[in-house]
Design a protein around this motif. Structure first.
Motif, PDB file in Angstrom:
ATOM      1  N   GLU A   6      77.074  95.028  26.078  1.00  0.00           N
ATOM      2  CA  GLU A   6      77.848  94.435  27.228  1.00  0.00           C
ATOM      3  C   GLU A   6      78.204  95.756  28.145  1.00  0.00           C
ATOM      4  OE1 GLU A   6      78.571  91.408  27.640  1.00  0.00           O
ATOM      5  OE2 GLU A   6      77.133  91.082  26.189  1.00  0.00           O
ATOM      6  N   ARG A   9      75.428  95.480  30.367  1.00  0.00           N
ATOM      7  CA  ARG A   9      75.635  94.124  31.207  1.00  0.00           C
ATOM      8  C   ARG A   9      76.481  94.649  32.388  1.00  0.00           C
ATOM      9  NH1 ARG A   9      74.854  88.576  30.701  1.00  0.00           N
ATOM     10  NH2 ARG A   9      74.494  88.759  28.388  1.00  0.00           N
ATOM     11  N   GLN A  45      56.891  94.527  23.471  1.00  0.00           N
ATOM     12  CA  GLN A  45      58.363  94.425  23.909  1.00  0.00           C
ATOM     13  C   GLN A  45      59.319  95.592  24.121  1.00  0.00           C
ATOM     14  OE1 GLN A  45      61.145  91.962  21.163  1.00  0.00           O
ATOM     15  NE2 GLN A  45      60.865  90.464  22.640  1.00  0.00           N
ATOM     16  N   GLU A 180      68.721  87.369  32.020  1.00  0.00           N
ATOM     17  CA  GLU A 180      68.800  86.989  30.594  1.00  0.00           C
ATOM     18  C   GLU A 180      67.710  87.195  29.825  1.00  0.00           C
ATOM     19  OE1 GLU A 180      71.763  86.900  29.410  1.00  0.00           O
ATOM     20  OE2 GLU A 180      73.049  86.885  30.949  1.00  0.00           O
ATOM     21  N   HIS A 181      66.598  86.688  30.428  1.00  0.00           N
ATOM     22  CA  HIS A 181      65.268  86.943  29.911  1.00  0.00           C
ATOM     23  C   HIS A 181      65.048  88.220  29.283  1.00  0.00           C
ATOM     24  CE1 HIS A 181      61.124  85.937  28.932  1.00  0.00           C
ATOM     25  NE2 HIS A 181      60.759  87.041  29.614  1.00  0.00           N
ATOM     26  N   TYR A 182      65.377  89.339  30.127  1.00  0.00           N
ATOM     27  CA  TYR A 182      64.931  90.389  29.572  1.00  0.00           C
ATOM     28  C   TYR A 182      66.260  91.256  28.771  1.00  0.00           C
ATOM     29  CZ  TYR A 182      60.827  90.148  32.530  1.00  0.00           C
ATOM     30  OH  TYR A 182      59.799  89.657  32.982  1.00  0.00           O
ATOM     31  N   PHE A 183      67.534  90.667  29.073  1.00  0.00           N
ATOM     32  CA  PHE A 183      68.686  91.067  28.263  1.00  0.00           C
ATOM     33  C   PHE A 183      68.460  90.600  26.833  1.00  0.00           C
ATOM     34  CE2 PHE A 183      72.948  91.135  26.916  1.00  0.00           C
ATOM     35  CZ  PHE A 183      73.439  92.398  27.348  1.00  0.00           C
ATOM     36  N   SER A 184      67.936  89.236  26.729  1.00  0.00           N
ATOM     37  CA  SER A 184      67.726  88.723  25.330  1.00  0.00           C
ATOM     38  C   SER A 184      66.682  89.794  24.394  1.00  0.00           C
ATOM     39  CB  SER A 184      67.002  87.409  25.489  1.00  0.00           C
ATOM     40  OG  SER A 184      66.896  86.993  24.208  1.00  0.00           O
ATOM     41  N   MET A 185      65.592  90.465  25.312  1.00  0.00           N
ATOM     42  CA  MET A 185      64.567  90.878  24.589  1.00  0.00           C
ATOM     43  C   MET A 185      65.329  92.520  24.131  1.00  0.00           C
ATOM     44  SD  MET A 185      61.172  91.130  26.824  1.00  0.00           S
ATOM     45  CE  MET A 185      60.323  89.791  27.247  1.00  0.00           C
ATOM     46  N   SER A 187      68.440  92.579  23.401  1.00  0.00           N
ATOM     47  CA  SER A 187      69.482  92.529  22.348  1.00  0.00           C
ATOM     48  C   SER A 187      68.851  92.634  21.118  1.00  0.00           C
ATOM     49  CB  SER A 187      70.313  91.030  22.559  1.00  0.00           C
ATOM     50  OG  SER A 187      70.930  91.062  23.861  1.00  0.00           O
ATOM     51  N   GLN A 188      67.470  91.952  20.987  1.00  0.00           N
ATOM     52  CA  GLN A 188      66.825  91.854  19.792  1.00  0.00           C
ATOM     53  C   GLN A 188      66.338  93.030  19.329  1.00  0.00           C
ATOM     54  OE1 GLN A 188      63.262  89.170  20.262  1.00  0.00           O
ATOM     55  NE2 GLN A 188      64.552  87.563  21.594  1.00  0.00           N
TER      56      GLN A 188
END
Length: 200
Positions: A6, A9, A45, A180-185, A187-188
């Motif tokens: 966060e 972000r 990734q 959000e697409h890259y933030f999701s990567m 996060s993983q």
């Protein structure tokens, strides 16, 4: 001190709309374009996330400068020199929470420019005026010996791939996947790395 997800972000929320130096894109647009170019090439990734975060040091610098109440310079650098050593700024914050496959290409992407200028005669001709200006401030073009040595460093080849995407990611109006697409990567990978560290 490590940056939590966060926190990353929040940096993009606060400073992503800022101009990317004197280029015709914002900090966020540049990050998304760089990551999108990597993804389009089928990169791993981890390298896509490195591309997404490669200039996070600029945002950290802007944050610190904002806290101190000082204005940014007209060349986009919060320190007024055109070279804020951004490739190193983020490393202490990212290394505790992300693997080397993400962090090291970020730390090497400026040196990658110096190397590419030495080994690829066509590369320098494609650099933007701002990149040519900062190249001088960053130490200039590598000698053949320096370029050879650089290419043998861990993650140097990844850094050079990232660098080429970085240089091409300055086009206004390009459509990319959303933040959000890259933030999701991210996060993983963040979660996987935390689990790996906990297991050891």
């Amino acid at each position: 001190m490590a940056l939590e997800l966060e926190d990353i972000r929040a940096l993009f929320d606060a400073y992503g709309s800022r101009a990317y130096g004197k280029e015709a894109v914002t900090q966020l647009e540049h990050a998304l374009q760089t990551a999108h170019l990597g993804e389009s090439e089928g990169a791993e990734q981890e390298l896509i996330v490195a591309a997404f975060l490669h200039d996070l040091g600029h945002l950290i610098g802007l944050s610190k400068h904002h806290e101190e109440g000082a204005p940014s310079s007209d060349d986009g650098s919060p320190f007024g020199t055109g070279d804020d050593l951004h490739q190193y700024v983020a490393l202490p914050f990212l290394r505790p929470v992300l693997p080397s496959a993400v962090v090291d290409p970020i730390g090497l992407h400026v040196e990658a420019k110096r190397c590419l200028c030495a080994i690829d005669p066509t590369y320098r001709a494609k650099l933007s005026p701002l990149s040519i200006h900062t190249l001088k401030l960053q130490g200039g073009i590598y000698t053949k010996e320096e370029a050879d040595a650089f290419q043998h460093r861990p993650f140097a080849l990844d850094a050079m791939r990232l660098r080429r995407w970085d240089d091409a990611a300055k086009v206004p109006g390009v459509k990319t996947p959303p933040f959000e697409h890259y933030f999701s990567m991210l996060s993983q990978i963040y979660a996987q790395h935390r689990e790996t560290r906990a297991a050891h």
